[in-house]
Each structure stands twice: as structure tokens, then as C-alpha cells.
Design a protein around this motif. Structure first.
Motif, PDB file in Angstrom:
ATOM      1  N   SER A 146      29.910  -5.049 -17.902  1.00  0.00           N
ATOM      2  CA  SER A 146      28.853  -4.112 -18.561  1.00  0.00           C
ATOM      3  C   SER A 146      27.824  -3.720 -17.403  1.00  0.00           C
ATOM      4  N   GLY A 147      28.064  -3.975 -16.192  1.00  0.00           N
ATOM      5  CA  GLY A 147      27.038  -3.573 -15.338  1.00  0.00           C
ATOM      6  C   GLY A 147      26.071  -4.802 -15.011  1.00  0.00           C
ATOM      7  N   GLY A 148      25.972  -4.841 -13.721  1.00  0.00           N
ATOM      8  CA  GLY A 148      24.952  -5.829 -12.896  1.00  0.00           C
ATOM      9  C   GLY A 148      25.669  -6.840 -12.305  1.00  0.00           C
ATOM     10  N   SER A 149      25.176  -7.924 -11.703  1.00  0.00           N
ATOM     11  CA  SER A 149      25.817  -8.932 -11.048  1.00  0.00           C
ATOM     12  C   SER A 149      24.899 -10.270 -11.014  1.00  0.00           C
ATOM     13  N   GLY A 150      25.540 -11.268 -10.564  1.00  0.00           N
ATOM     14  CA  GLY A 150      24.952 -12.528 -10.505  1.00  0.00           C
ATOM     15  C   GLY A 150      25.438 -13.348  -9.292  1.00  0.00           C
ATOM     16  N   SER A 151      24.803 -14.466  -8.812  1.00  0.00           N
ATOM     17  CA  SER A 151      25.386 -15.277  -7.893  1.00  0.00           C
ATOM     18  C   SER A 151      24.493 -16.552  -8.134  1.00  0.00           C
ATOM     19  N   GLU A 152      25.199 -17.722  -7.601  1.00  0.00           N
ATOM     20  CA  GLU A 152      24.610 -18.990  -7.456  1.00  0.00           C
ATOM     21  C   GLU A 152      25.168 -19.793  -6.534  1.00  0.00           C
ATOM     22  N   LYS A 153      24.420 -20.800  -5.941  1.00  0.00           N
ATOM     23  CA  LYS A 153      24.826 -21.581  -4.946  1.00  0.00           C
ATOM     24  C   LYS A 153      24.763 -23.074  -5.613  1.00  0.00           C
ATOM     25  N   ALA A 154      25.796 -23.950  -5.292  1.00  0.00           N
ATOM     26  CA  ALA A 154      25.706 -25.143  -5.864  1.00  0.00           C
ATOM     27  C   ALA A 154      26.111 -26.207  -4.551  1.00  0.00           C
ATOM     28  N   TRP A 155      25.037 -27.177  -4.392  1.00  0.00           N
ATOM     29  CA  TRP A 155      25.277 -28.337  -3.483  1.00  0.00           C
ATOM     30  C   TRP A 155      25.503 -29.621  -3.908  1.00  0.00           C
ATOM     31  N   PHE A 156      26.145 -30.427  -2.964  1.00  0.00           N
ATOM     32  CA  PHE A 156      26.761 -31.493  -3.198  1.00  0.00           C
ATOM     33  C   PHE A 156      27.309 -31.704  -4.463  1.00  0.00           C
ATOM     34  N   ILE A 157      28.420 -30.697  -4.932  1.00  0.00           N
ATOM     35  CA  ILE A 157      29.229 -30.868  -5.845  1.00  0.00           C
ATOM     36  C   ILE A 157      30.391 -31.899  -5.679  1.00  0.00           C
ATOM     37  N   PRO A 158      30.487 -32.731  -6.495  1.00  0.00           N
ATOM     38  CA  PRO A 158      31.985 -33.913  -6.081  1.00  0.00           C
ATOM     39  C   PRO A 158      33.066 -33.056  -6.281  1.00  0.00           C
ATOM     40  N   ALA A 159      34.011 -33.023  -5.124  1.00  0.00           N
ATOM     41  CA  ALA A 159      35.181 -32.510  -5.136  1.00  0.00           C
ATOM     42  C   ALA A 159      36.356 -33.539  -4.605  1.00  0.00           C
ATOM     43  N   LEU A 160      37.476 -33.272  -4.935  1.00  0.00           N
ATOM     44  CA  LEU A 160      38.587 -34.108  -4.722  1.00  0.00           C
ATOM     45  C   LEU A 160      40.109 -33.434  -4.519  1.00  0.00           C
TER      46      LEU A 160
END
Length: 206
Positions: A146-160
């Protein structure tokens, strides 16, 4: 310099440091390795609202990684190898419905990131079962339909992750991996999206 470029530089610096440590610690053992893998399929748990264009199996996905094996314990014809591994990855376009403060919005998202893992390889010289556990940094972004954008950073997320290794030679191995890599796509969405990347690749041991 962008945040992701700084993250790449930092991760490559870590990988270089690990390599230097390996050669310094034991010049006679193949303790360092580098690898690359292509994501044959990546699924996410994004929402899919009625009438939305959904394609939660991302394309243009892959990873590069490098590590240092700091311990090998032989047992009954098998061995347990322990390593520290750094990874850079990219998850390509994912179409779905993204949560925002004003409700679900359709769009196209993508993620890139870096991770540090403790890795265990149990097997023989020819074949091994691999597991990884660690933490990651992810930067997600979304372009809304519909228009527009967004972004976000995520630190120290558990991953496996889990995987298989088949060694063609003493130095070259084929790999098949599953990596669980969470991310966030928009600052208006506090929920994590889980990305499951399935990849095939090759690794070279120095």
C-alpha cells in the motif's frame, strides 16, 4: 558505512582472528575452515491474510561462514569436534502479511544478518552430524504493497541449526544444513519472524 556493512566487517575480522588463532595454536592440524551454501528453500512463519499475495519460501538466499576447531575428542572410531563459527547470511524476498500497529499490511520483506555459533560435529573422517547454537544480529526490511516501508534491527537473537557433512577429501566437504534464523521486519512490529533456511554447500578445511 551502513550497519550491515559494519557487521560484515566485524564478522570477517572475527573470522580472520579465529584463523590466526588456529594457525598459531597448532600449525600441524587442519583447524580452520571456510564454507558457502546456497539456500534451496527458506520458509517463514509470516501471516498470510485473505487476498494477500503470499510467497513465504524465499529466493536468493544463502550464507558464507568460517570457523576454528578448538577441540577434537576421539571415541570408539568416532570423534567429537568442537568449533567456534561465524556466519553471514541473506534471506531474499518474502511475500506475506506483516504486523504493524495499524494491523496486518501486505508487503515484501528481506533479511540479512550475522551470527556467532558453538558448533559440534559428531562422526568419522568421512561423515558427520552437525549441530549449532548461538546468537545472531538480523536486519529486516519490508516494502508495503500500500506504500511506504519499514525496517528493524534485532540483536542477540537465539539461533540454531542442524546439518550433515560428507567429506570428499581431507580438505573438501559437502554440507546440507537447516538454520533457524529469527528476524524482525518493522519497528512497528515487536514480533519475531522465524526463518527456516535449508541449504546445500561446500566447505574447505585448511
Amino acid at each position: 558505512m551502513s550497519t550491515f556493512k559494519r557487521t560484515i566487517s566485524a564478522t570477517l575480522a572475527i573470522a580472520a582472528s579465529l584463523g590466526a588463532m588456529a594457525f598459531t595454536a597448532n600449525a600441524h592440524a587442519a583447524d580452520t575452515y571456510l564454507g558457502t551454501a546456497w539456500g534451496v528453500r527458506t520458509n517463514s512463519n509470516l501471516n498470510c491474510a485473505a487476498g494477500a499475495v503470499c510467497e513465504r519460501a524465499s529466493k536468493s538466499t544463502g550464507k558464507i561462514y568460517g570457523g576454528y576447531t578448538f577441540a577434537i575428542t576421539p571415541y570408539n572410531g568416532f570423534s567429537l569436534s568442537q568449533s567456534v563459527e561465524g556466519m553471514l547470511y541473506q534471506i531474499g524476498d518474502t511475500k506475506g502479511s506483516f504486523s504493524t500497529t495499524s494491523g496486518l499490511k501486505n508487503g515484501i520483506g528481506k533479511t540479512s544478518g550475522a551470527g556467532i555459533f558453538y558448533k559440534v560435529d559428531i562422526g568419522t573422517d568421512e561423515f558427520g552430524v552437525v549441530s549449532r547454537i548461538g546468537t545472531s544480529y538480523a536486519r529486516g526490511s519490508v516494502d508495503f504493497a500500500s506504500g511506504g516501508s519499514g525496517s528493524e534491527k534485532a540483536w542477540f537473537i537465539p539461533a540454531l541449526g542442524l546439518g550433515l557433512r560428507y567429506s570428499l577429501t581431507k580438505n573438501i566437504s559437502l554440507t546440507a544444513d537447516w538454520d533457524r534464523l529469527p528476524s524482525k521486519y518493522s519497528s512497528t512490529n515487536s514480533n519475531k519472524t522465524i526463518n527456516n533456511m535449508y541449504s546445500l554447500g561446500v566447505a574447505y578445511k585448511y
